[in-house]
Motif scaffolding. Structure first.
Motif, mmCIF file in Angstrom:
data_model
loop_
_atom_site.group_PDB
_atom_site.id
_atom_site.type_symbol
_atom_site.label_atom_id
_atom_site.label_comp_id
_atom_site.label_asym_id
_atom_site.label_seq_id
_atom_site.Cartn_x
_atom_site.Cartn_y
_atom_site.Cartn_z
ATOM 1 N N LEU A 118 1.431 -0.964 0.246
ATOM 2 C CA LEU A 118 0.100 -0.292 0.371
ATOM 3 C C LEU A 118 1.238 0.748 0.097
ATOM 4 O O LEU A 118 1.799 1.448 1.299
ATOM 5 N N ALA A 119 0.630 2.005 -1.249
ATOM 6 C CA ALA A 119 1.189 3.765 -1.464
ATOM 7 C C ALA A 119 1.018 4.437 -0.787
ATOM 8 O O ALA A 119 -0.325 5.488 -1.444
ATOM 9 N N ILE A 120 0.810 4.245 0.705
ATOM 10 C CA ILE A 120 -0.285 5.715 1.232
ATOM 11 C C ILE A 120 0.638 6.588 1.860
ATOM 12 O O ILE A 120 1.972 6.156 2.607
ATOM 13 N N ASP A 121 0.265 7.613 2.721
ATOM 14 C CA ASP A 121 1.409 8.736 3.451
ATOM 15 C C ASP A 121 1.701 7.988 4.664
ATOM 16 O O ASP A 121 0.905 7.899 5.436
ATOM 17 N N PRO A 122 2.668 7.554 5.140
ATOM 18 C CA PRO A 122 2.517 7.419 7.237
ATOM 19 C C PRO A 122 2.081 7.942 7.773
ATOM 20 O O PRO A 122 1.501 7.271 8.611
ATOM 21 N N ASP A 123 1.964 9.018 7.424
ATOM 22 C CA ASP A 123 0.758 9.816 9.177
ATOM 23 C C ASP A 123 -0.489 8.613 8.903
ATOM 24 O O ASP A 123 -1.290 8.897 10.115
ATOM 25 N N ARG A 124 -0.931 8.676 7.440
ATOM 26 C CA ARG A 124 -2.032 8.369 7.152
ATOM 27 C C ARG A 124 -2.256 7.020 7.432
ATOM 28 O O ARG A 124 -3.076 6.582 8.061
ATOM 29 N N MET A 125 -1.168 5.614 7.753
ATOM 30 C CA MET A 125 -0.803 4.913 7.949
ATOM 31 C C MET A 125 -1.514 4.522 9.380
ATOM 32 O O MET A 125 -1.479 3.324 9.166
ATOM 33 N N GLU A 126 -0.482 5.034 10.438
ATOM 34 C CA GLU A 126 -0.441 5.297 11.758
ATOM 35 C C GLU A 126 -2.188 5.367 11.659
ATOM 36 O O GLU A 126 -2.203 4.642 12.944
ATOM 37 N N ARG A 127 -2.518 6.128 11.897
ATOM 38 C CA ARG A 127 -3.953 6.395 12.022
ATOM 39 C C ARG A 127 -5.210 5.489 11.621
ATOM 40 O O ARG A 127 -5.840 4.682 12.005
ATOM 41 N N LEU A 128 -4.320 4.731 10.523
ATOM 42 C CA LEU A 128 -5.369 3.248 9.698
ATOM 43 C C LEU A 128 -5.477 2.476 10.988
ATOM 44 O O LEU A 128 -5.967 1.419 11.028
ATOM 45 N N LEU A 129 -4.010 2.779 11.373
ATOM 46 C CA LEU A 129 -3.506 1.121 11.931
ATOM 47 C C LEU A 129 -3.746 1.300 13.240
ATOM 48 O O LEU A 129 -4.695 0.448 13.811
ATOM 49 N N GLU A 130 -4.129 2.490 13.608
ATOM 50 C CA GLU A 130 -4.302 3.098 15.303
ATOM 51 C C GLU A 130 -5.845 2.584 15.475
ATOM 52 O O GLU A 130 -6.634 1.587 15.730
ATOM 53 N N SER A 131 -6.148 2.980 14.055
ATOM 54 C CA SER A 131 -8.306 2.885 14.323
ATOM 55 C C SER A 131 -8.293 1.194 13.891
ATOM 56 O O SER A 131 -9.103 0.518 14.822
ATOM 57 N N ALA A 132 -7.372 0.462 13.543
ATOM 58 C CA ALA A 132 -7.775 -1.032 13.126
ATOM 59 C C ALA A 132 -7.451 -1.179 14.503
ATOM 60 O O ALA A 132 -8.448 -2.805 15.211
ATOM 61 N N ARG A 133 -6.241 -0.552 15.411
ATOM 62 C CA ARG A 133 -5.869 -1.455 16.528
ATOM 63 C C ARG A 133 -6.958 -1.171 17.695
ATOM 64 O O ARG A 133 -7.247 -2.328 19.182
ATOM 65 N N LEU A 134 -7.545 0.327 17.387
ATOM 66 C CA LEU A 134 -8.929 -0.175 18.380
ATOM 67 C C LEU A 134 -10.294 -0.898 18.109
ATOM 68 O O LEU A 134 -10.529 -1.706 19.511
ATOM 69 N N ARG A 135 -10.303 -1.413 16.901
ATOM 70 C CA ARG A 135 -11.275 -2.088 16.928
ATOM 71 C C ARG A 135 -11.818 -3.649 17.443
ATOM 72 O O ARG A 135 -12.245 -4.085 17.645
#
Length: 683
Positions: free
Chosen positions: A603-620
Motif C-alpha cells: 500500500l503506497a499511502i502517506d505514513p501519517d495516514r497509515m499510522e491513523r489507519l493502523l491505530e483505528s484497526a488496533r482499537l477495533r
C-alpha cells in the motif's frame, strides 16, 4: 514344550513351598529337598559370577525371594521332624556328626561364625550397596534418557535402538529398586535362622525330657546335634545367596564375566606381582614360619609376574603397527568437525537443574509431551516438524530453558524446580515469584507445589512446568512454521500426496512448478496460520493458477481460495464468524493505492495516514477482545495480501480474510467493527 513346562514349574514350586509349612514330610523327601536347595543356591552363585551385567540376571530379586521362602519352608519341615521323631534325615544327621566332628561346641561355634559372616558382613554390605545403587540409578535416569534422545535426534541411533536403550534404562532402575528390597529378604532370613535354631534347641531339650523320657544329658546331646545340623544345612545355602546378592549389586563392568575381569585386572601390574612374590619368599626366612607354603606361593607369584612382563613387552612392540591402522575419524577429522558444526532445526537447551523434566513420569515427561506436540501440530497445520533435540547446557542460568531454531535462540523462559505456575489476579497472599506467562502474557506467579490447593481456591489456573514449556514451544513452532518447512519436507509431502492422488501431483510438479516454488507457497500459507494438511486441494488450486501466472502472491491466494471454508474455520466461535471490515470509501482508496513490488503488492499511502489507519484497526480489535471474542479483518480479495502486510505492522499474526473466504464458510457472519479513516485518506 520346554516353555510350557517352565511356565507351570515355578507356580507349582511356589505352591509346594507353601505346602511345606503345613504338610509333614518323610525324612527321605526332606533329604532330597535339602540337597535341591543347596544345589540351586550354588547354581545362583555361579550364574551371578558369569553374567556380564546385572540385567542379564534380572530375575534374581524374585528368585531370591522364592529360594528364601523355600529355605524357610525346609526349616519348618525339619523342625517338625526333629521335635516329633528325633530324626530329620541323613543330610541333617551327617552335618550334625561328620561335618562338625560330633562336637556340640564346635558345631555351635561354626554355626555362629556362619551367621556372623552372613548377617554382619555380607548382608549389611550388600544391602547398603543395593540401596545406594538404587538411589544413584534413579537419579541418573533423566540424564541417560536425555542422552538417548540426543543420540536419536543427531542420527547416531535409530528409533528401535533408542526404544531398546530406554527400556534398558527403565529395567535397570527397576532391577536396582528390586535388589534394594531383595537384600532385606536376606537380612531377615539370617535373623530367622538364629531364632529358629534357638527354638529348636529349647524345644528339642523339652521334648526329649518330657515326651521321650530321656535324661537331660542324652536329650541335650541328641537334639543339639540335630539342631546344629539343621542350622548348618540352612545357613550354607543362605550364605551362598548372600554372596550372590553381594556379587550382583557390586558389579561395575558389563563387558565380561567376573572371573575374566578378575584375572585380567589382578595380573595387569607386573610390579605388584613381583613385590608380593618377593615378600612371600622373605616371610619364609622368618624363624618359626613354615617355609614350604610361603616358598611355593612366592615363587609362583614371581613366575606369573615375569610372564606378565613378557606379555606386556610384546604388546608394546605391536602398538606402533596397530596405531598406524585407521581407527575411525578422530576428534580433529573433517567428519567429527562437521558433526559438531551441524545445525539442528529445532533444539531445547535446559539448565542442569531442569534435567529432571526428562523422564519425570508418564504425564510429566518432556520428551513424551514433545512427541505429542509434534503430532498435534501435524494435525493442526499439516507440518511434520523435525525431531526436537534436547540437551543440557551449563552456560544457562538456573531454571532457564532456551529454544533454538536453526542454531539461533528465538525464545527463553523459566521453569523453577518444585514450582507450579499459577495464573490469576488474586495471588498476593501466596508466596512466590511474580512473572508473565510467555505465550499469552498473562500475569502469574511461580508458587510452591504444596500451595496448589491454595492457588486453586483463589480462582487461579495452575499449570505444571512441563506444560508451560511445551505450550511455549508450540507457540514458537506455530510462529516459525515457515522456517521449519524445508525443501526436503516438501518433497516428502509431495511424495505422500502422489501415493493417494498421483494425477494432481504429475500435473503440477515439476511440469508447472518446481519444489522450491511449492515450498514458497506452503510457507506463505503457514505464515498466516493456514493449515496445509489438505495438500491435494491446495495442489489443484495451484495447478489452475500456475497455468496463468507463477507469481508467489497469486499462487498463495489461489491456494486459499481452493481451501475454501477451511481458511475461516479456526476463527469460528459458537457458529459465528465475527469480522471487522473497512469503510467502503477507505477500502476503495486502499485498492487504488496498491503498488506491485518484488515482495508482492504494497500500500503506497502517506505514513501519517497509515499510522491513523493502523491505530483505528488496533482499537477495533481491542474492543472485540475486551468483549471476550475473536475476530478477523475482512476485505476485498484484491486488497487482502497488501492489507495483511500493513496490519501486521501494528497487530502481529493478524488474521485477514477476503470476502470470498468469509462467505464460503457457511456460518453466521457478524460485523463487530468498521475501520474508518476516510477523512485522512481523502485529504
Amino acid at each position: 514344550m520346554k516353555n510350557r513346562l517352565m511356565q507351570f514349574a515355578v507356580p507349582v514350586g511356589v505352591v509346594g513351598i507353601v505346602l511345606l509349612l503345613v504338610v509333614p514330610l518323610p525324612a527321605a523327601m526332606l533329604d532330597f529337598l535339602i540337597v535341591t536347595n543347596i544345589a540351586l543356591s550354588l547354581v545362583v552363585l555361579l550364574t551371578s559370577m558369569y553374567v556380564k551385567r546385572p540385567l542379564d540376571f534380572s530375575v534374581f530379586p524374585s528368585l531370591l525371594l522364592v529360594l528364601t521362602l523355600f529355605r524357610l519352608g525346609l526349616n519348618v519341615a525339619s523342625t517338625r521332624l526333629v521335635l516329633r521323631d528325633g530324626y530329620a534325615g541323613e543330610v541333617i544327621g551327617a552335618f550334625g556328626h561328620f561335618v562338625v566332628g560330633g562336637s556340640i561346641i564346635i558345631g555351635l561355634v561354626i554355626f555362629l561364625i556362619l551367621v556372623v559372616i552372613q548377617f554382619a558382613v555380607i548382608t549389611n554390605g550388600a544391602g547398603r550397596v543395593a540401596e545406594v545403587g538404587a538411589r544413584f540409578t534413579l537419579d541418573a535416569m533423566p540424564g541417560k534418557q536425555m542422552a538417548i534422545d540426543a543420540d536419536l535426534n543427531s542420527g547416531l541411533i535409530d528409533e528401535d535402538t533408542a526404544r531398546q536403550r530406554r527400556a534398558d534404562v527403565a529395567a535397570e532402575a527397576d532391577f536396582y529398586g528390586a535388589m534394594d528390597g531383595g537384600s532385606k529378604f536376606v537380612k531377615g532370613d539370617a535373623i530367622a535362622g538364629i531364632i529358629i535354631t534357638i527354638i529348636n534347641l529349647l524345644g528339642g531339650f523339652g521334648v526329649g525330657m518330657l515326651q521321650m523320657g530321656m535324661e537331660p544329658g542324652e536329650a541335650l546331646e541328641r537334639f543339639s546335634m540335630l539342631t546344629i545340623g539343621d542350622g548348618l544345612v540352612s545357613q550354607i545355602p543362605a550364605l551362598l545367596l548372600s554372596v550372590s546378592t553381594g556379587i550382583i549389586v557390586t558389579r561395575a563392568t558389563a563387558s565380561e564375566d567376573m572371573g575374566t575381569a578378575a584375572s585380567s585386572q589382578l595380573t595387569q601390574s607386573r610390579t605388584a606381582l613381583l613385590i608380593a612374590g618377593t615378600a612371600a619368599v622373605l616371610l619364609a626366612l622368618v624363624p618359626g614360619m613354615p617355609k614350604p607354603p610361603f616358598l611355593v606361593l612366592g615363587i609362583g607369584l614371581l613366575i606369573i609376574g615375569q610372564r606378565v612382563g613378557a606379555l606386556q613387552k610384546a604388546e608394546k612392540e605391536l602398538e606402533p603397527v596397530e596405531s598406524s591402522a585407521p581407527t575411525g575419524p578422530g576428534p580433529d577429522s573433517p567428519e567429527a568437525i562437521m558433526e559438531e558444526m551441524r545445525v539442528h532445526a529445532l533444539e531445547i537447551q535446559l539448565s542442569p537443574d531442569l534435567v529432571d523434566l526428562v523422564g519425570a513420569g508418564t504425564d510429566q515427561d518432556l520428551l513424551a509431551r514433545v512427541k505429542g506436540l509434534r503430532r498435534k501440530i501435524a494435525m493442526d497445520l499439516g507440518l511434520v516438524i523435525p525431531p526436537v533435540r534436547t540437551r543440557d547446557s551449563v552456560d544457562l542460568p538456573r531454571s532457564t530453558y532456551v529454544v533454538r531454531i536453526g542454531g539461533v535462540e528465538v525464545a527463553r523462559g523459566e521453569a523453577p524446580a518444585g514450582r507450579l505456575l499459577a495464573l490469576g489476579d488474586h495471588l498476593d497472599h501466596i508466596a512466590g515469584e511474580t512473572v508473565r506467562e510467555p505465550v499469552f502474557g498473562l500475569a502469574g506467579k511461580w508458587v510452591p507445589m504444596q500451595a496448589r490447593s491454595q492457588a486453586e481456591l483463589a480462582g487461579a489456573t495452575v499449570v505444571d512446568r512441563v506444560s508451560v514449556l511445551v505450550t511455549h514451544l508450540g507457540s514458537i513452532i506455530a510462529d516459525n512454521a515457515p522456517r521449519l518447512l524445508t525443501r526436503e519436507d516438501v518433497r516428502v509431502l509431495v511424495d505422500g500426496v502422489k501415493q493417494v492422488n498421483p494425477a494432481v501431483v504429475d500435473e503440477l510438479v515439476p511440469t508447472l512448478l518446481s519444489l522450491g516454488e511449492v515450498q514458497r507457497v506452503l510457507q506463505g500459507l503457514l505464515a498466516e496460520k493456514v493449515s496445509v494438511r489438505d495438500l491435494p486441494r491446495i495442489f489443484e488450486g495451484l495447478t489452475l493458477r500456475a497455468k496463468v501466472s507463477t507469481d508467489a502472491e497469486g499462487l498463495i491466494e489461489a491456494s486459499r481460495t481452493a481451501l475454501g471454508p477451511a481458511v475461516a474455520a479456526p476463527y469460528v466461535q459458537d457458529g459465528v464468524l465475527r469480522v471487522i471490515t473497512l469503510d467502503p470509501l477507505v477500502e476503495q482508496q486502499l485498492v487504488e493505492a496498491r503498488r506491485p513490488t518484488d515482495d508482492g503488492t504494497q500500500l503506497a499511502i502517506d505514513p501519517d495516514r497509515m499510522e491513523r489507519l493502523l491505530e483505528s484497526a488496533r482499537l477495533r480489535m481491542q474492543e472485540v477482545e475486551r468483549a471476550g471474542h475473536e475476530a478477523v479483518f475482512a476485505c476485498a480479495p484484491a486488497l487482502r495480501p497488501a492489507l495483511r502486510k500493513t496490519l501486521a505492522l501494528a497487530i502481529p499474526q493478524v488474521p485477514v480474510l477476503s470476502y470470498t473466504e468469509v462467505t464460503c464458510a457457511s456460518v453466521q457472519v457478524e460485523s463487530v467493527g468498521v475501520v474508518s479513516d476516510a477523512a485522512a485518506i481523502a485529504s
